[in-house]
Design an enzyme around this catalytic site. Sequence first.
Site, PDB file in Angstrom:
ATOM      1  N   GLY A  21     -21.926  21.088 -37.359  1.00 56.66           N
ATOM      2  CA  GLY A  21     -22.190  20.445 -38.645  1.00 56.66           C
ATOM      3  C   GLY A  21     -21.613  21.232 -39.806  1.00 56.66           C
ATOM      4  O   GLY A  21     -21.990  21.031 -40.957  1.00 56.66           O
ATOM      5  N   MET A  22     -20.649  22.135 -39.515  1.00 51.98           N
ATOM      6  CA  MET A  22     -20.049  22.947 -40.578  1.00 51.98           C
ATOM      7  C   MET A  22     -18.548  22.708 -40.696  1.00 51.98           C
ATOM      8  O   MET A  22     -17.827  23.507 -41.316  1.00 51.98           O
ATOM      9  CB  MET A  22     -20.315  24.435 -40.326  1.00 51.98           C
ATOM     10  CG  MET A  22     -21.796  24.762 -40.258  1.00 51.98           C
ATOM     11  SD  MET A  22     -22.082  26.523 -40.268  1.00 51.98           S
ATOM     12  CE  MET A  22     -22.266  26.805 -42.011  1.00 51.98           C
ATOM     13  N   ALA A  23     -18.071  21.629 -40.096  1.00 53.32           N
ATOM     14  CA  ALA A  23     -16.660  21.240 -40.200  1.00 53.32           C
ATOM     15  C   ALA A  23     -15.704  22.294 -39.643  1.00 53.32           C
ATOM     16  O   ALA A  23     -14.617  22.497 -40.177  1.00 53.32           O
ATOM     17  CB  ALA A  23     -16.294  20.881 -41.647  1.00 53.32           C
ATOM     18  N   GLY A  24     -16.104  22.946 -38.565  1.00 51.66           N
ATOM     19  CA  GLY A  24     -15.231  23.949 -37.946  1.00 51.66           C
ATOM     20  C   GLY A  24     -13.938  23.334 -37.445  1.00 51.66           C
ATOM     21  O   GLY A  24     -12.847  23.867 -37.689  1.00 51.66           O
ATOM     22  N   GLY A  25     -14.034  22.204 -36.772  1.00 54.34           N
ATOM     23  CA  GLY A  25     -12.827  21.511 -36.293  1.00 54.34           C
ATOM     24  C   GLY A  25     -11.977  21.047 -37.464  1.00 54.34           C
ATOM     25  O   GLY A  25     -10.740  21.146 -37.437  1.00 54.34           O
ATOM     26  N   SER A  26     -12.631  20.571 -38.511  1.00 53.85           N
ATOM     27  CA  SER A  26     -11.897  20.100 -39.691  1.00 53.85           C
ATOM     28  C   SER A  26     -11.182  21.260 -40.376  1.00 53.85           C
ATOM     29  O   SER A  26     -10.066  21.114 -40.873  1.00 53.85           O
ATOM     30  CB  SER A  26     -12.861  19.436 -40.680  1.00 53.85           C
ATOM     31  OG  SER A  26     -13.461  18.312 -40.080  1.00 53.85           O
TER      32      SER A  26
ATOM     33  N   ASP B  31     -13.806  14.786 -42.891  1.00 53.55           N
ATOM     34  CA  ASP B  31     -14.087  16.032 -43.628  1.00 53.55           C
ATOM     35  C   ASP B  31     -12.828  16.858 -43.898  1.00 53.55           C
ATOM     36  O   ASP B  31     -12.908  17.895 -44.570  1.00 53.55           O
ATOM     37  CB  ASP B  31     -15.004  16.953 -42.788  1.00 53.55           C
ATOM     38  CG  ASP B  31     -16.409  16.414 -42.656  1.00 53.55           C
ATOM     39  OD1 ASP B  31     -16.803  15.570 -43.468  1.00 53.55           O
ATOM     40  OD2 ASP B  31     -17.114  16.869 -41.725  1.00 53.55           O
TER      41      ASP B  31
ATOM     42  N   LYS C 137     -17.902  24.359 -44.133  1.00 54.97           N
ATOM     43  CA  LYS C 137     -18.532  23.645 -45.254  1.00 54.97           C
ATOM     44  C   LYS C 137     -20.002  23.402 -44.955  1.00 54.97           C
ATOM     45  O   LYS C 137     -20.429  23.345 -43.785  1.00 54.97           O
ATOM     46  CB  LYS C 137     -17.839  22.311 -45.551  1.00 54.97           C
ATOM     47  CG  LYS C 137     -17.930  21.222 -44.455  1.00 54.97           C
ATOM     48  CD  LYS C 137     -19.185  20.365 -44.494  1.00 54.97           C
ATOM     49  CE  LYS C 137     -19.202  19.363 -43.337  1.00 54.97           C
ATOM     50  NZ  LYS C 137     -20.513  18.922 -42.924  1.00 54.97           N
TER      51      LYS C 137
ATOM     52  N   VAL D 210     -19.037  25.849 -33.349  1.00 60.66           N
ATOM     53  CA  VAL D 210     -18.389  24.631 -32.831  1.00 60.66           C
ATOM     54  C   VAL D 210     -19.443  23.524 -32.733  1.00 60.66           C
ATOM     55  O   VAL D 210     -20.568  23.771 -32.287  1.00 60.66           O
ATOM     56  CB  VAL D 210     -17.766  24.919 -31.444  1.00 60.66           C
ATOM     57  CG1 VAL D 210     -17.183  23.652 -30.837  1.00 60.66           C
ATOM     58  CG2 VAL D 210     -16.687  25.982 -31.569  1.00 60.66           C
ATOM     59  N   ALA D 211     -19.058  22.296 -33.150  1.00 62.42           N
ATOM     60  CA  ALA D 211     -19.987  21.147 -33.141  1.00 62.42           C
ATOM     61  C   ALA D 211     -21.304  21.511 -33.820  1.00 62.42           C
ATOM     62  O   ALA D 211     -22.383  21.178 -33.356  1.00 62.42           O
ATOM     63  CB  ALA D 211     -20.235  20.639 -31.711  1.00 62.42           C
TER      64      ALA D 211
END
Length: 301
Positions: free
Chosen positions: A102-107, A140, A10, A99-100
Amino acid sequence: MSVTVRAAAKINLHLGVGRVRDDGFHPLDTVYQAIGLHDDLTLAPADGLSVVTRVADHIDPTAVPDGDDNVVVRAARLLARRAGRPASGAFEVHKDIPVAGGMAGGSADAAAALVAYDRLHGLRTSDDDLLAVAAELGSDIPFSLVGGTARGVGRGEIVTPVEDAGTWWWVAVPSTEGLSTPAVYRHFDALHPDAPETPASAEPLLAALASGEPVRLARALHNDLQEPAIDLRPELGDLIARGEAEGALRGLVSGSGPTVVFLCDSAAGARETALGLAGAGERVVLTATGPVAGAHVVTTV
Ligand code: C5P
């Protein structure tokens, strides 16, 4: 049987941030857009619970949290507990989202894990319940389920889809080293101790979006976390200027950064900006369009 679920990165077209709440979160008025940069997650039956992560060349594999800190594990445990069963399954995650960054990869991975777990175990969780579980896992994650373009309020977890008939062209430049989201929010607090309780409204951005005009959208892009992110990483400001000089309509820090995204006027504009940035020495330059769908099953075998 195994299930593969795709979930998108995102960006925040508007990120209005208000004064920190008593629970430590910040009130947001944000507009998310899911863009065509994905992680794929496959879940197969297994006795225990395991996660293997494979990353694209541009991602540092050591940056992905493992064990109980991995959000995929947390997502599976939460859904299993609700169903009153021990968590089980072998997850394999293919990461393309920085990763980390600001693109909501973990989310995205968490949302994909919820959808895959629900499907593989036949839990038939309702959409509302899945969104509630997602919100419990992270601010997110409900958006990662919904996808498209959507307004987020509360701490970002209360999501309402918005009409978006455009196809918007983005160029994204990730950094080699991530930024901690809590650290960027803390720096926002330090820079703005008297931030208003009510965050900057997303209404102007929504009007620009509805116009379908890239130039208007470019002018309306807004991110209250950009200033603290650039203060922590001054080179991000230089990167924004470089992309804009290479033809992008506007550069913007994505969420809490450090990924910088550039809105371009067309496919040709994105190609020109991406080539220009690569020629100027950026190692990784990604091109994507938005909006795209939220977490969804792509294969069941
Ligand atoms: O909800 P999530 O786990 O993604 O949030 C990570 C961190 O980001 C929080 O612990 C908090 O420090 C910060 N955050 C915030 N306000 C929000 C969302 C996140 O301060 N609305």
